[in-house]
Design a protein around this motif. Structure first.
Motif, PDB file in Angstrom:
ATOM      1  N   THR A   1      -4.543  -1.771  -8.133  1.00  0.00           N
ATOM      2  CA  THR A   1      -4.578  -0.974  -9.367  1.00  0.00           C
ATOM      3  C   THR A   1      -3.201  -0.404  -9.681  1.00  0.00           C
ATOM      4  OG1 THR A   1      -6.877  -0.374  -8.891  1.00  0.00           O
ATOM      5  CG2 THR A   1      -5.699   0.967 -10.512  1.00  0.00           C
ATOM      6  N   ARG A   2      -2.520   0.103  -8.660  1.00  0.00           N
ATOM      7  CA  ARG A   2      -1.207   0.714  -8.858  1.00  0.00           C
ATOM      8  C   ARG A   2      -0.189  -0.317  -9.363  1.00  0.00           C
ATOM      9  NH1 ARG A   2      -0.270   2.596  -3.781  1.00  0.00           N
ATOM     10  NH2 ARG A   2      -1.238   4.613  -4.169  1.00  0.00           N
TER      11      ARG A   2
ATOM     12  N   ARG B   1      -1.150  -1.357 -13.013  1.00  0.00           N
ATOM     13  CA  ARG B   1      -0.845  -0.297 -13.977  1.00  0.00           C
ATOM     14  C   ARG B   1       0.660  -0.176 -14.212  1.00  0.00           C
ATOM     15  NH1 ARG B   1       1.182   2.528 -16.789  1.00  0.00           N
ATOM     16  NH2 ARG B   1       0.605   4.568 -17.651  1.00  0.00           N
ATOM     17  N   HIS B   2       1.447  -0.398 -13.178  1.00  0.00           N
ATOM     18  CA  HIS B   2       2.894  -0.300 -13.285  1.00  0.00           C
ATOM     19  C   HIS B   2       3.473  -1.445 -14.107  1.00  0.00           C
ATOM     20  CE1 HIS B   2       6.948   0.836 -12.003  1.00  0.00           C
ATOM     21  NE2 HIS B   2       7.166  -0.451 -11.759  1.00  0.00           N
TER      22      HIS B   2
ATOM     23  N   THR C   1       0.812  -1.215   0.000  1.00  0.00           N
ATOM     24  CA  THR C   1       0.000   0.000   0.000  1.00  0.00           C
ATOM     25  C   THR C   1       0.849   1.269   0.000  1.00  0.00           C
ATOM     26  OG1 THR C   1      -0.184   0.097   2.425  1.00  0.00           O
ATOM     27  CG2 THR C   1      -1.853  -1.180   1.237  1.00  0.00           C
TER      28      THR C   1
ATOM     29  N   ASP D   1       3.104   4.292  -1.306  1.00  0.00           N
ATOM     30  CA  ASP D   1       3.025   4.991  -2.586  1.00  0.00           C
ATOM     31  C   ASP D   1       4.091   4.526  -3.576  1.00  0.00           C
ATOM     32  OD1 ASP D   1       0.874   6.419  -1.675  1.00  0.00           O
ATOM     33  OD2 ASP D   1       2.011   8.225  -1.179  1.00  0.00           O
TER      34      ASP D   1
ATOM     35  N   THR E   1      -6.712   0.231  -4.354  1.00  0.00           N
ATOM     36  CA  THR E   1      -5.674   1.162  -4.796  1.00  0.00           C
ATOM     37  C   THR E   1      -4.346   0.465  -5.046  1.00  0.00           C
ATOM     38  OG1 THR E   1      -6.741   2.942  -3.552  1.00  0.00           O
ATOM     39  CG2 THR E   1      -4.455   3.295  -4.228  1.00  0.00           C
ATOM     40  N   ALA E   2      -3.882  -0.363  -4.108  1.00  0.00           N
ATOM     41  CA  ALA E   2      -2.598  -1.042  -4.276  1.00  0.00           C
ATOM     42  C   ALA E   2      -2.641  -1.984  -5.471  1.00  0.00           C
ATOM     43  CB  ALA E   2      -2.232  -1.799  -3.001  1.00  0.00           C
TER      44      ALA E   2
ATOM     45  N   ASN F   1      -7.600   0.915   0.367  1.00  0.00           N
ATOM     46  CA  ASN F   1      -6.216   1.079  -0.080  1.00  0.00           C
ATOM     47  C   ASN F   1      -5.598  -0.236  -0.526  1.00  0.00           C
ATOM     48  OD1 ASN F   1      -6.166   3.842   0.377  1.00  0.00           O
ATOM     49  ND2 ASN F   1      -5.377   3.648   2.464  1.00  0.00           N
TER      50      ASN F   1
END
Length: 311
Positions: free
Chosen positions: A155-156, A159-160, A101, A103, A152-153, A148
């Motif tokens: 998805t991040r 996407r990366h 989680t 950033d 969010t984690a 998160n």
């Protein structure tokens, strides 16, 4: 819904080669993309990989001879899990203690993999958290943590990882959701909503990446016999008494088979597949009261689970 019913994926023969050709039907590797990672070993990176479904999926990929990297927050269980994989299958397994989680987690993960001369070839997003009870009685911080980690984690990280996979025209993403993501879930409202997001995102991006050489699948199991449900305080809910759970190994086998075959939505178990069809076609006015009755906690308190893996 692209659900797999075959008993096993094709072995590394003609059938598997034809599957791989089909996956790359619209594209070829970008110049230099594969050469850029030629000095590294492709790895199956599993978040929430220290136990439960995540560990079972890692073990299934290792059984197929692939290098795996287990990612979770607690180094002790991670090291034990990696050592057991190497002992049982003779495959390379690495433990990476990391809070997904954070950033900078995707870049930190790349750096930690590079230390072991690895890169992400397959990303398995299994880290997750559950929360049960009345929504207005749940702690706001725990709801934020759920959003998160579950959304969010995931998805991040996805996407990366995807641009490099598409450039190489190989690899893939396997997200772990839940059968509950196909319906609203009273008394597990935020959890079910987060899994609906994972299923929707995975199916949509899976369509976008079709024929690019990148497999993108989402696993949506029903109840699985792990520590997840007892820790969430749902053992006395009616759905735990009425629906026979799968083992983590059964869920992992279905996930691996469906991923290899290129299925977008993987629902393990015949009964769960029937539930999935019913949840897709029956109106909410009928399903919502039934799901609420099945999920209602039989104890007057709210529960949360902060495990590193799903279901």
């Amino acid at each position: 819904m692209a659900q797999c019913t075959q008993s096993s994926p094709p072995r590394k023969g003609l059938g598997r080669r034809l599957l791989d050709l089909w996956q790359t039907r619209y594209t070829r590797p970008q110049p230099g993309a594969r050469q850029a990672v030629a000095h590294l070993t492709p790895a199956v990176v599993v978040t929430g990989g220290s136990h439960g479904i995540g560990l079972a999926i890692a073990r299934r990929f290792a059984k197929a001879g692939q290098t795996v990297a287990l990612v979770a927050r607690n180094p002790g269980p991670l090291q034990e899990a990696a050592a057991a994989i190497e002992r049982d299958f003779g495959a390379k397994a690495f433990a990476i203690d990391l809070d997904v989680t954070a950033d900078n987690a995707p870049f930190e993960l790349d750096a930690r993999l590079a230390q072991h001369a690895l890169y992400t070839d397959v990303l398995v997003n299994c880290a997750g958290v559950g929360l049960s009870g009345n929504f207005d009685g749940q702690d706001a911080g725990e709801i934020e943590q759920l959003l998160n980690l579950n959304m969010t984690a995931l998805t991040r990280l996805m996407r990366h990882a995807l641009p490099g996979m598409r450039a190489r025209a190989r690899g893939g993403v396997l997200n772990v959701a839940s059968l509950g993501g196909l319906t609203p879930g009273p008394y597990q409202a935020a959890y079910y909503a987060s899994k609906a997001y994972v299923i929707s995102l995975s199916e949509a991006v899976g369509y976008e990446t079709r024929g690019s050489g990148v497999r993108l699948s989402v696993l949506a199991p029903g109840p699985v016999d792990t520590e997840f449900h007892p820790a969430m305080g749902t053992e006395h809910a009616f759905y735990r008494q009425l629906i026979l759970p799968l083992s983590a190994e059964q869920a992992a086998s279905a996930a691996y088979r469906g991923y290899v075959l290129g299925c977008r939505l993987i629902v393990p178990g015949l009964l769960n597949m029937l539930f999935a069809v019913a949840l897709r076609i029956l109106p909410h006015t009928l399903m919502l009261p039934l799901v609420g009755w099945l999920l209602k906690p039989r104890e007057e308190r709210n529960w949360s689970v902060t495990n590193d893996n799903e279901q």
